[in-house]
Design a protein around this motif. Structure first.
Motif, PDB file in Angstrom:
ATOM      1  N   ILE A  60       0.710  -1.075   0.194  1.00 34.36           N
ATOM      2  CA  ILE A  60      -0.052   0.179  -0.035  1.00 34.36           C
ATOM      3  C   ILE A  60       0.865   1.343  -0.056  1.00 34.36           C
ATOM      4  CG2 ILE A  60      -1.633   1.256   1.420  1.00 34.36           C
ATOM      5  CD1 ILE A  60      -2.993  -1.629   2.237  1.00 34.36           C
ATOM      6  N   LEU A  61       2.023   1.232   0.910  1.00 30.86           N
ATOM      7  CA  LEU A  61       2.995   2.173   0.916  1.00 30.86           C
ATOM      8  C   LEU A  61       3.552   2.591  -0.493  1.00 30.86           C
ATOM      9  CD1 LEU A  61       4.783   1.926   4.071  1.00 30.86           C
ATOM     10  CD2 LEU A  61       3.192   3.923   3.657  1.00 30.86           C
ATOM     11  N   ALA A  62       3.677   1.420  -1.242  1.00 30.15           N
ATOM     12  CA  ALA A  62       4.282   1.560  -2.720  1.00 30.15           C
ATOM     13  C   ALA A  62       3.481   2.261  -3.685  1.00 30.15           C
ATOM     14  CB  ALA A  62       4.707   0.057  -3.143  1.00 30.15           C
ATOM     15  N   LEU A  63       2.167   1.754  -3.425  1.00 33.06           N
ATOM     16  CA  LEU A  63       1.334   2.393  -4.292  1.00 33.06           C
ATOM     17  C   LEU A  63       1.055   4.052  -3.918  1.00 33.06           C
ATOM     18  CD1 LEU A  63      -1.765  -0.267  -4.476  1.00 33.06           C
ATOM     19  CD2 LEU A  63      -0.201   0.351  -6.313  1.00 33.06           C
ATOM     20  N   VAL A  64       0.972   4.184  -2.753  1.00 31.97           N
ATOM     21  CA  VAL A  64       0.786   5.487  -2.039  1.00 31.97           C
ATOM     22  C   VAL A  64       1.853   6.504  -2.702  1.00 31.97           C
ATOM     23  CG1 VAL A  64       0.907   7.246  -0.304  1.00 31.97           C
ATOM     24  CG2 VAL A  64      -0.958   5.188  -0.438  1.00 31.97           C
ATOM     25  N   PHE A  65       3.276   5.942  -2.693  1.00 41.87           N
ATOM     26  CA  PHE A  65       4.414   6.680  -2.851  1.00 41.87           C
ATOM     27  C   PHE A  65       4.969   6.717  -4.345  1.00 41.87           C
ATOM     28  CE2 PHE A  65       6.317   5.629   1.781  1.00 41.87           C
ATOM     29  CZ  PHE A  65       5.675   6.875   2.000  1.00 41.87           C
ATOM     30  N   ASP A  66       3.986   5.755  -5.146  1.00 44.91           N
ATOM     31  CA  ASP A  66       4.141   5.986  -6.618  1.00 44.91           C
ATOM     32  C   ASP A  66       5.642   5.449  -6.983  1.00 44.91           C
ATOM     33  OD1 ASP A  66       3.136   5.734  -9.237  1.00 44.91           O
ATOM     34  OD2 ASP A  66       3.209   7.943  -9.469  1.00 44.91           O
ATOM     35  N   ILE A  67       6.113   4.062  -6.532  1.00 39.37           N
ATOM     36  CA  ILE A  67       7.381   4.014  -6.639  1.00 39.37           C
ATOM     37  C   ILE A  67       7.864   3.835  -7.984  1.00 39.37           C
ATOM     38  CG2 ILE A  67       7.758   3.063  -4.132  1.00 39.37           C
ATOM     39  CD1 ILE A  67       7.654   0.315  -5.470  1.00 39.37           C
ATOM     40  N   PHE A  68       6.793   3.366  -9.036  1.00 40.40           N
ATOM     41  CA  PHE A  68       7.177   3.024 -10.399  1.00 40.40           C
ATOM     42  C   PHE A  68       7.712   4.410 -11.041  1.00 40.40           C
ATOM     43  CE2 PHE A  68       4.626  -0.462  -9.496  1.00 40.40           C
ATOM     44  CZ  PHE A  68       5.463  -1.574  -9.551  1.00 40.40           C
ATOM     45  N   THR A  69       7.251   5.554 -10.558  1.00 39.87           N
ATOM     46  CA  THR A  69       7.886   6.825 -11.076  1.00 39.87           C
ATOM     47  C   THR A  69       9.451   6.948 -11.038  1.00 39.87           C
ATOM     48  OG1 THR A  69       7.455   8.088  -9.158  1.00 39.87           O
ATOM     49  CG2 THR A  69       5.616   8.048 -10.905  1.00 39.87           C
ATOM     50  N   ASP A  70       9.865   6.134 -10.120  1.00 38.53           N
ATOM     51  CA  ASP A  70      11.540   6.171 -10.018  1.00 38.53           C
ATOM     52  C   ASP A  70      11.981   5.711 -11.166  1.00 38.53           C
ATOM     53  OD1 ASP A  70      11.094   7.239  -7.685  1.00 38.53           O
ATOM     54  OD2 ASP A  70      11.586   5.740  -6.600  1.00 38.53           O
ATOM     55  N   VAL A  71      11.671   4.795 -12.082  1.00 38.71           N
ATOM     56  CA  VAL A  71      12.298   4.404 -13.173  1.00 38.71           C
ATOM     57  C   VAL A  71      12.914   5.238 -14.059  1.00 38.71           C
ATOM     58  CG1 VAL A  71      12.025   2.888 -15.288  1.00 38.71           C
ATOM     59  CG2 VAL A  71      10.729   2.267 -13.122  1.00 38.71           C
ATOM     60  N   VAL A  72      14.248   5.038 -14.349  1.00 39.16           N
ATOM     61  CA  VAL A  72      14.973   5.942 -15.303  1.00 39.16           C
ATOM     62  C   VAL A  72      15.293   5.172 -16.693  1.00 39.16           C
ATOM     63  CG1 VAL A  72      17.074   7.204 -15.596  1.00 39.16           C
ATOM     64  CG2 VAL A  72      16.113   7.064 -13.400  1.00 39.16           C
ATOM     65  N   ILE A  73      14.888   5.715 -17.338  1.00 37.71           N
ATOM     66  CA  ILE A  73      15.013   5.319 -19.062  1.00 37.71           C
ATOM     67  C   ILE A  73      16.447   5.797 -19.469  1.00 37.71           C
ATOM     68  CG2 ILE A  73      14.025   4.961 -21.381  1.00 37.71           C
ATOM     69  CD1 ILE A  73      12.363   3.807 -19.287  1.00 37.71           C
ATOM     70  N   ASP A  74      17.224   4.834 -19.753  1.00 38.28           N
ATOM     71  CA  ASP A  74      18.529   5.365 -20.308  1.00 38.28           C
ATOM     72  C   ASP A  74      18.620   5.799 -21.602  1.00 38.28           C
ATOM     73  OD1 ASP A  74      20.014   4.810 -18.033  1.00 38.28           O
ATOM     74  OD2 ASP A  74      20.600   2.774 -18.776  1.00 38.28           O
TER      75      ASP A  74
END
Length: 86
Positions: A60-74
């Protein structure tokens, strides 16, 4: 390249470190997995369900913090050919 200045190629790479909030969510899920795993090996179903609950809280924390926006596209790598890797 002058130290302290970024080239155009390295400026787009970003950081793969992630945010502290993302690491917190992942750490909570990891702790939940460890507690549930210990409960399974100790044959203690109370610990298994506590660990599962902690894991869900981390999710639930992962969804709230939106951790998938940390992905960096090289940026695409140029100048690399298949024969360069042999």
């Amino acid at each position: 390249m002058v130290e302290g200045k970024k080239s155009e190629q390295t400026e787009n790479l970003g950081s793969h470190g992630g945010r502290a909030s993302s690491w917190l969510a992942v750490t909570v899920m990891l702790v939940g997995t460890i507690v549930a795993g210990f409960g399974m090996t100790a044959d203690n179903w109370t610990l298994v369900w506590i660990g599962a609950g902690v894991f869900v809280v981390g999710g639930i924390l992962a969804l709230v913090f939106d951790i998938f926006t940390d992905v960096v596209i090289d940026a695409p790598r140029v100048g690399m050919h298949a024969e360069d890797h042999r």
